[in-house]
Design a protein around this motif. Sequence first.
Motif: not given
Length: 427
Positions: A113-127
């Motif tokens: 399930r690690l697609d681009l939308p998921t990467l966007f969410v994770v990147a924003f949360a970690v940032g």
Amino acid sequence: MPSASSAASDSGRVSSSLWRDIDFRRLWAGQTASQLGEQSSLVVLPLFAVLTLHAGAGQLGVLRAVGQAPVLLLSLFVGAWVDGWRARTVMVLTDAGRTLALGAAALAGLFGRLDLPTLFVVAFAVGALSVFFDVAYQASLVRMVERDQLVRANSALEGSRSAAQIGGPALGGTVVSLLSAPVAAASGALFFALSFLSIRRIRRIESIPELSEGRPRVWRRIHEGLRFVLGDTSLRTVCLASAAFQFCFAAVMTVYLLFLPRELQVSGTVVGLTLAAAGPGALLGSLLAARLPGRFGHGTVLVCAAALGDGVFLCVPALHGSSAVTVLALLSISFVFGCGGQLVNVTVMAVRQAVTPDGMQGRAAATITCVGMGSAPLGSLLGGLLAQEWGLRTGLLVTAAGMMLSPAVMALSPLAFLGRELPGPRN
């Protein structure tokens, strides 16, 4: 006048007393683990997007912009908030949050399930959580050590950042190449968990400045931070130079992360090692930062280090192929960039902390971070656009040339004339 030997002895006693402080050692260990997690995640997410999801230049620019956006959106509020809270509490909570975010990314990857939308969410949360951690740790240092220990304390902490720059990208790139992105994300989560455990053990009780009554606190405190930074010539120049650097560097890195695997045809491991080469340079820069400003003056060191570190990226567009000579050149460029950049980072941080009263430290750090790093999302988007429209080599040359704006801003300001002694706090 004290002799050179007595001065060296005093310096040694200051450094020794600093490392005897067990709470400082815990902060140092936590910062090191946190930086390892952050540095590895900065490589893991973009490499997964490029190598596995085959993201284009525009998509990579958006991914990087999403991860950097919290700096612009949250920094001022975080600075106002952190000045009224215990920094240790903030750092512990943010480490826990980043552990959960990257852990969730690892699980999503394992289940496909690690697609681009998921990467966007994770990147924003970690940032977003990293904004809280970075502001809090800068405020915690001033509350923990004496002012005559600030340069050495900053040098020690920035040295840990250098170690993370060595290990983090190399680890992230290697794990993505040899194993998988989910495993790489899990390793980043592990580092944040280690940081959580170390900082949680800090026992020193911090003194929190009293909050005055009146208008809504957060807006008043944000306004006070902005007014203080913009009213000080040195801090105002730092903001402008930082904004110019972060904007252009974000654009450079967006193109760079595409240029290496696609134009030069190097592997993810080589990309990680290339980024990691900035770490030994940064370690050298941390060591030099404890000595050079006191010998040549803080202003001279800032301008020269920025010009050398930023200018070396102009060499990258001239490289071709993936030969050993090319890889060696990439490693050398990263090393010089890391050394110059770290000299600037440590010196700027010491200047900022020296001229800022204790009760304003969080807001001053957050204001400078917001103005400087806040331009990074726009730079990432521009880098993706230039790479898409003009090609990778031309886009990299143009963005690398733009990095010279930062040393130019400092050279034309009073900051360039700061002497060997740091100025005192401004009320």
